[in-house]
Structure formats: C-alpha cells, structure tokens
Write a protein that holds these residues in place. Structure first.
Motif, PDB file in Angstrom:
ATOM      1  N   ILE A  15       0.271  13.777  36.021  1.00  0.00           N
ATOM      2  CA  ILE A  15       0.895  13.740  34.700  1.00  0.00           C
ATOM      3  C   ILE A  15      -0.174  13.559  33.625  1.00  0.00           C
ATOM      4  O   ILE A  15      -0.124  14.206  32.576  1.00  0.00           O
ATOM      5  N   ALA A  16      -1.167  12.727  33.886  1.00  0.00           N
ATOM      6  CA  ALA A  16      -2.254  12.545  32.924  1.00  0.00           C
ATOM      7  C   ALA A  16      -2.988  13.859  32.700  1.00  0.00           C
ATOM      8  O   ALA A  16      -3.330  14.200  31.555  1.00  0.00           O
ATOM      9  N   ALA A  17      -3.217  14.616  33.750  1.00  0.00           N
ATOM     10  CA  ALA A  17      -3.907  15.904  33.615  1.00  0.00           C
ATOM     11  C   ALA A  17      -3.104  16.875  32.750  1.00  0.00           C
ATOM     12  O   ALA A  17      -3.675  17.598  31.929  1.00  0.00           O
ATOM     13  N   ILE A  18      -1.796  16.869  32.922  1.00  0.00           N
ATOM     14  CA  ILE A  18      -0.930  17.731  32.110  1.00  0.00           C
ATOM     15  C   ILE A  18      -1.069  17.360  30.635  1.00  0.00           C
ATOM     16  O   ILE A  18      -1.242  18.222  29.772  1.00  0.00           O
ATOM     17  N   LEU A  19      -1.006  16.067  30.341  1.00  0.00           N
ATOM     18  CA  LEU A  19      -1.063  15.621  28.951  1.00  0.00           C
ATOM     19  C   LEU A  19      -2.459  15.754  28.359  1.00  0.00           C
ATOM     20  O   LEU A  19      -2.607  16.029  27.171  1.00  0.00           O
ATOM     21  N   ARG A  20      -3.501  15.614  29.187  1.00  0.00           N
ATOM     22  CA  ARG A  20      -4.876  15.757  28.689  1.00  0.00           C
ATOM     23  C   ARG A  20      -5.192  17.194  28.297  1.00  0.00           C
ATOM     24  O   ARG A  20      -6.133  17.427  27.547  1.00  0.00           O
ATOM     25  N   HIS A  22      -3.398  18.714  26.365  1.00  0.00           N
ATOM     26  CA  HIS A  22      -2.949  18.723  24.973  1.00  0.00           C
ATOM     27  C   HIS A  22      -3.656  17.657  24.141  1.00  0.00           C
ATOM     28  O   HIS A  22      -3.715  17.761  22.916  1.00  0.00           O
ATOM     29  N   ASP A  23      -4.152  16.599  24.793  1.00  0.00           N
ATOM     30  CA  ASP A  23      -4.872  15.506  24.131  1.00  0.00           C
ATOM     31  C   ASP A  23      -5.842  14.920  25.150  1.00  0.00           C
ATOM     32  O   ASP A  23      -5.428  14.233  26.083  1.00  0.00           O
ATOM     33  N   ALA A  24      -7.118  15.212  24.961  1.00  0.00           N
ATOM     34  CA  ALA A  24      -8.136  14.805  25.931  1.00  0.00           C
ATOM     35  C   ALA A  24      -8.226  13.293  26.119  1.00  0.00           C
ATOM     36  O   ALA A  24      -8.752  12.824  27.129  1.00  0.00           O
ATOM     37  N   THR A  25      -7.696  12.522  25.186  1.00  0.00           N
ATOM     38  CA  THR A  25      -7.794  11.061  25.281  1.00  0.00           C
ATOM     39  C   THR A  25      -6.530  10.418  25.852  1.00  0.00           C
ATOM     40  O   THR A  25      -6.426   9.197  25.893  1.00  0.00           O
ATOM     41  N   ALA A  26      -5.568  11.213  26.288  1.00  0.00           N
ATOM     42  CA  ALA A  26      -4.289  10.674  26.784  1.00  0.00           C
ATOM     43  C   ALA A  26      -4.504   9.767  27.985  1.00  0.00           C
ATOM     44  O   ALA A  26      -5.300  10.068  28.872  1.00  0.00           O
ATOM     45  N   GLN A  42      -2.300  10.890  21.308  1.00  0.00           N
ATOM     46  CA  GLN A  42      -2.122  11.346  19.934  1.00  0.00           C
ATOM     47  C   GLN A  42      -1.064  12.447  19.883  1.00  0.00           C
ATOM     48  O   GLN A  42      -1.156  13.358  19.078  1.00  0.00           O
ATOM     49  N   LEU A  43      -0.083  12.365  20.749  1.00  0.00           N
ATOM     50  CA  LEU A  43       1.001  13.338  20.827  1.00  0.00           C
ATOM     51  C   LEU A  43       2.293  12.666  20.389  1.00  0.00           C
ATOM     52  O   LEU A  43       2.456  11.466  20.566  1.00  0.00           O
ATOM     53  N   THR A  44       3.209  13.450  19.859  1.00  0.00           N
ATOM     54  CA  THR A  44       4.534  12.913  19.558  1.00  0.00           C
ATOM     55  C   THR A  44       5.315  12.823  20.860  1.00  0.00           C
ATOM     56  O   THR A  44       4.948  13.452  21.863  1.00  0.00           O
TER      57      THR A  44
END
Length: 81
Positions: A15-20, A22-26, A42-44
């Motif tokens: 899940i972190a990879a999916i979100l990263r 879109h935002d490398a710092t997720a 930094q995502l809504t």
C-alpha cells in the motif's frame, strides 16, 4: 488519515508503494486485525481512496477518534458528570 481497507492482509509495504507513486514521502502504518491503515502524505483523502481503488483495494476514510478530555478543560462540552 485513517482508512478502512476491505480485505487488508497487513501488507503495508504494498500500500505504501502504491501511495508513494503519487507522493514520494507517503508513510503508511497498518492494523491487519482492524483492517485499517494510517496514512501520512501530502495527498487528500480522496486521492488516497482513488489510488487504492485503482490498485484493487476498496478503502474508505474513517473519522479520527475524538480526543478524550478532562471535564473543565479547554475542549470541555459540559456534558461530562
């Protein structure tokens, strides 16, 4: 932000990879028993839900738990006895 993820098996790395993407710092922490993830990014919340949905996860935002306070404190609503 807290999310309920259907069929979450505890693989926060995926899940972190999916979100990263879109935002490398997720950052993601998860609770497999509760089926929840906590996301710092930094995502809504809508962007998080959309990214997870596109990756095959069904997710919804969970409202944050209310802070417990002591009667008479600055957040007191007056309904405590």
């Amino acid at each position: 932000m807290l999310f309920q993820v259907k069929d979450f098996a505890g693989d926060t790395g995926a899940i972190a990879a999916i979100l990263r993407a879109h935002d490398a710092t997720a950052k993601v922490t998860g609770d497999a028993v509760a089926g929840q993830i906590d996301v710092s990014a930094q995502l809504t919340s809508g962007q998080v839900v959309t990214a997870l949905h596109e990756a095959g996860y069904e997710a919804v935002r969970v409202s944050e738990p209310r802070q417990i306070h002591v009667s008479g404190g600055s957040t007191c609503c007056g309904s405590c006895s």
